[in-house]
Design an enzyme around this catalytic site. Structure first.
Site, PDB file in Angstrom:
ATOM      1  N   HIS A   1       3.899   7.349   3.208  1.00  0.00           N
ATOM      2  CA  HIS A   1       4.864   6.247   3.181  1.00  0.00           C
ATOM      3  C   HIS A   1       4.474   5.237   2.103  1.00  0.00           C
ATOM      4  O   HIS A   1       3.366   5.272   1.571  1.00  0.00           O
ATOM      5  CB  HIS A   1       4.953   5.559   4.554  1.00  0.00           C
ATOM      6  CG  HIS A   1       3.706   4.869   4.993  1.00  0.00           C
ATOM      7  ND1 HIS A   1       2.674   5.513   5.650  1.00  0.00           N
ATOM      8  CD2 HIS A   1       3.311   3.585   4.855  1.00  0.00           C
ATOM      9  CE1 HIS A   1       1.718   4.641   5.918  1.00  0.00           C
ATOM     10  NE2 HIS A   1       2.071   3.462   5.440  1.00  0.00           N
TER      11      HIS A   1
ATOM     12  N   GLU B   1       7.711   1.432   4.939  1.00  0.00           N
ATOM     13  CA  GLU B   1       7.153   0.452   5.886  1.00  0.00           C
ATOM     14  C   GLU B   1       7.343  -0.930   5.288  1.00  0.00           C
ATOM     15  O   GLU B   1       7.167  -1.113   4.063  1.00  0.00           O
ATOM     16  CB  GLU B   1       5.656   0.737   6.094  1.00  0.00           C
ATOM     17  CG  GLU B   1       4.946  -0.260   6.987  1.00  0.00           C
ATOM     18  CD  GLU B   1       3.453   0.013   7.098  1.00  0.00           C
ATOM     19  OE1 GLU B   1       2.936   0.929   6.427  1.00  0.00           O
ATOM     20  OE2 GLU B   1       2.786  -0.705   7.862  1.00  0.00           O
TER      21      GLU B   1
ATOM     22  N   HIS C   1       0.827  -1.211   0.000  1.00  0.00           N
ATOM     23  CA  HIS C   1       0.000   0.000   0.000  1.00  0.00           C
ATOM     24  C   HIS C   1       0.863   1.263   0.000  1.00  0.00           C
ATOM     25  O   HIS C   1       2.049   1.220   0.285  1.00  0.00           O
ATOM     26  CB  HIS C   1      -0.971   0.041   1.190  1.00  0.00           C
ATOM     27  CG  HIS C   1      -0.335   0.122   2.553  1.00  0.00           C
ATOM     28  ND1 HIS C   1      -0.065  -0.998   3.322  1.00  0.00           N
ATOM     29  CD2 HIS C   1       0.100   1.187   3.279  1.00  0.00           C
ATOM     30  CE1 HIS C   1       0.485  -0.617   4.470  1.00  0.00           C
ATOM     31  NE2 HIS C   1       0.598   0.696   4.467  1.00  0.00           N
TER      32      HIS C   1
HETATM   33  C1  LIG Z   1       1.309   0.743  11.402  1.00  0.00           C
HETATM   34  C2  LIG Z   1      -0.086   1.076  11.047  1.00  0.00           C
HETATM   35  C3  LIG Z   1      -0.274   1.470   9.584  1.00  0.00           C
HETATM   36  C4  LIG Z   1      -0.033   0.246   8.709  1.00  0.00           C
HETATM   37  O1  LIG Z   1       0.271   0.404   7.512  1.00  0.00           O
HETATM   38  O2  LIG Z   1      -0.248  -0.857   9.228  1.00  0.00           O
HETATM   39  C5  LIG Z   1       0.621   2.631   9.208  1.00  0.00           C
HETATM   40  O3  LIG Z   1       1.274   2.694   8.194  1.00  0.00           O
HETATM   41  S1  LIG Z   1       0.648   3.887  10.377  1.00  0.00           S
HETATM   42  C6  LIG Z   1       1.712   5.165   9.659  1.00  0.00           C
HETATM   43  C7  LIG Z   1       2.086   6.149  10.737  1.00  0.00           C
HETATM   44  N1  LIG Z   1       3.153   5.633  11.568  1.00  0.00           N
HETATM   45  C8  LIG Z   1       4.438   5.975  11.304  1.00  0.00           C
HETATM   46  O4  LIG Z   1       4.749   6.743  10.414  1.00  0.00           O
HETATM   47  C9  LIG Z   1       5.472   5.350  12.208  1.00  0.00           C
HETATM   48  C10 LIG Z   1       6.871   5.640  11.693  1.00  0.00           C
HETATM   49  N2  LIG Z   1       7.132   7.082  11.673  1.00  0.00           N
HETATM   50  C11 LIG Z   1       8.002   7.663  12.544  1.00  0.00           C
HETATM   51  O5  LIG Z   1       8.643   6.998  13.361  1.00  0.00           O
HETATM   52  C12 LIG Z   1       8.187   9.168  12.450  1.00  0.00           C
HETATM   53  O6  LIG Z   1       7.054   9.727  11.837  1.00  0.00           O
HETATM   54  C13 LIG Z   1       9.459   9.600  11.652  1.00  0.00           C
HETATM   55  C14 LIG Z   1      10.706   9.047  12.342  1.00  0.00           C
HETATM   56  C15 LIG Z   1       9.385   9.122  10.220  1.00  0.00           C
HETATM   57  C16 LIG Z   1       9.528  11.119  11.666  1.00  0.00           C
HETATM   58  O7  LIG Z   1       9.584  11.493  13.012  1.00  0.00           O
HETATM   59  P1  LIG Z   1       9.085  12.943  13.458  1.00  0.00           P
HETATM   60  O8  LIG Z   1       7.870  13.276  12.665  1.00  0.00           O
HETATM   61  O9  LIG Z   1       8.974  13.018  14.931  1.00  0.00           O
HETATM   62  O10 LIG Z   1      10.324  13.824  13.092  1.00  0.00           O
HETATM   63  P2  LIG Z   1      10.425  15.023  12.088  1.00  0.00           P
HETATM   64  O11 LIG Z   1       9.119  15.587  11.678  1.00  0.00           O
HETATM   65  O12 LIG Z   1      11.414  15.951  12.679  1.00  0.00           O
HETATM   66  O13 LIG Z   1      11.073  14.291  10.803  1.00  0.00           O
HETATM   67  C17 LIG Z   1      12.455  13.954  10.830  1.00  0.00           C
HETATM   68  C18 LIG Z   1      12.902  14.058   9.386  1.00  0.00           C
HETATM   69  O14 LIG Z   1      12.166  13.059   8.629  1.00  0.00           O
HETATM   70  C19 LIG Z   1      11.380  13.727   7.652  1.00  0.00           C
HETATM   71  N3  LIG Z   1      10.098  13.026   7.589  1.00  0.00           N
HETATM   72  C20 LIG Z   1       9.161  12.925   8.557  1.00  0.00           C
HETATM   73  N4  LIG Z   1       8.101  12.192   8.124  1.00  0.00           N
HETATM   74  C21 LIG Z   1       8.392  11.848   6.847  1.00  0.00           C
HETATM   75  C22 LIG Z   1       7.703  11.111   5.843  1.00  0.00           C
HETATM   76  N5  LIG Z   1       6.479  10.581   6.079  1.00  0.00           N
HETATM   77  N6  LIG Z   1       8.288  10.931   4.632  1.00  0.00           N
HETATM   78  C23 LIG Z   1       9.518  11.461   4.396  1.00  0.00           C
HETATM   79  N7  LIG Z   1      10.255  12.182   5.297  1.00  0.00           N
HETATM   80  C24 LIG Z   1       9.664  12.364   6.501  1.00  0.00           C
HETATM   81  C25 LIG Z   1      11.207  15.157   8.103  1.00  0.00           C
HETATM   82  O15 LIG Z   1      10.987  15.983   6.993  1.00  0.00           O
HETATM   83  C26 LIG Z   1      12.533  15.407   8.777  1.00  0.00           C
HETATM   84  O16 LIG Z   1      13.482  15.692   7.795  1.00  0.00           O
HETATM   85  P3  LIG Z   1      14.281  17.085   7.879  1.00  0.00           P
HETATM   86  O17 LIG Z   1      15.127  17.102   6.642  1.00  0.00           O
HETATM   87  O18 LIG Z   1      15.068  17.013   9.177  1.00  0.00           O
HETATM   88  O19 LIG Z   1      13.220  18.158   7.905  1.00  0.00           O
HETATM   89 CO    CO Z   2       1.041   1.755   6.286  1.00  0.00          CO
END
Ligand SMILES: CC[C@H](C(=O)O)C(=O)SCCNC(=O)CCNC(=O)[C@H](O)C(C)(C)COP(=O)(O)OP(=O)(O)OC[C@H]1O[C@@H](n2cnc3c(N)ncnc32)[C@H](O)[C@@H]1OP(=O)(O)O
Ligand code: CO
Length: 139
Positions: A81, A130, A8
């Site tokens: 993602h 993911e 997905h």
């Molecule tokens: C699991 C249930 C369901 C499923 O499919 O079964 C799902 O998919 S649920 C989806 C939601 N859950 C998650 O996303 C869990 C994993 N995500 C994380 O651990 C955080 O969101 C993380 C680490 C990706 C980002 O952490 P956080 O938002 O606290 O930090 P920042 O905003 O400071 O981001 C750090 C850095 O990463 C870039 N970033 C953040 N999100 C994304 C993204 N979705 N895609 C690409 N890049 C991303 C952000 O821009 C920051 O970069 P920088 O250059 O420092 O600005």
């Molecule tokens: Co997902």
């Protein structure tokens, strides 16, 4: 690890009903699931089926949802993602870790009821990836 099928594409949205209307009315989506909460992952989820994959619409559950911060930066929502299937999530985690990628947390149950884990976007060229363990036959 070996890359499996694209399961997905996760799309963050401030409103699942509004996003569903776009996929249904603009794009002609015919198979749209019921939205459901996934409290353990702090998201509300709704799947829009395409013939060969799914869109996973995601709304934040609470201010500490990983989606909440994404929506602060992208208020209208957006691609969040991509999720690929793998045969063995533990082996994939070990392989990625050995290669120096940051695997975010331990595998946990995702929206399809199987184990999922995320790789930090900084280790995947800016894409949040993911990995989801392929559902066993008949499950
Ligand atoms: C699991 C249930 C369901 C499923 O499919 O079964 C799902 O998919 S649920 C989806 C939601 N859950 C998650 O996303 C869990 C994993 N995500 C994380 O651990 C955080 O969101 C993380 C680490 C990706 C980002 O952490 P956080 O938002 O606290 O930090 P920042 O905003 O400071 O981001 C750090 C850095 O990463 C870039 N970033 C953040 N999100 C994304 C993204 N979705 N895609 C690409 N890049 C991303 C952000 O821009 C920051 O970069 P920088 O250059 O420092 O600005
Ligand atoms: Co997902």
């Amino acid at each position: 690890m070996t890359l499996g099928r694209l399961n997905h594409i996760g799309v963050a949205t401030p409103s699942i009903p509004a996003a569903v209307a776009l996929y249904r009315d603009l794009l002609g989506a015919e198979a749209i699931g019921e939205a459901f909460d996934l409290p353990a992952q702090k998201v509300r989820v709704c799947f829009v089926d395409a013939p060969n994959s799914q869109i996973e619409l995601l709304e934040p559950l609470g201010a500490d949802s990983p989606i909440a911060k994404f929506l602060e930066k992208n208020p209208a929502g957006g691609q969040h993602h991509v999720c690929f299937e793998v045969a063995d999530i533990a082996a994939a985690v070990a392989d990625l870790t050995a290669k120096g990628a940051r695997v975010l947390g331990a595998p946990r149950i995702g929206a399809h009821g199987t184990l999922v884990v995320f790789v930090h976007p900084k280790d995947m060229g800016g894409v949040l990836v993911e990995l989801m363990e392929t559902p066993k036959e008949g499950h």
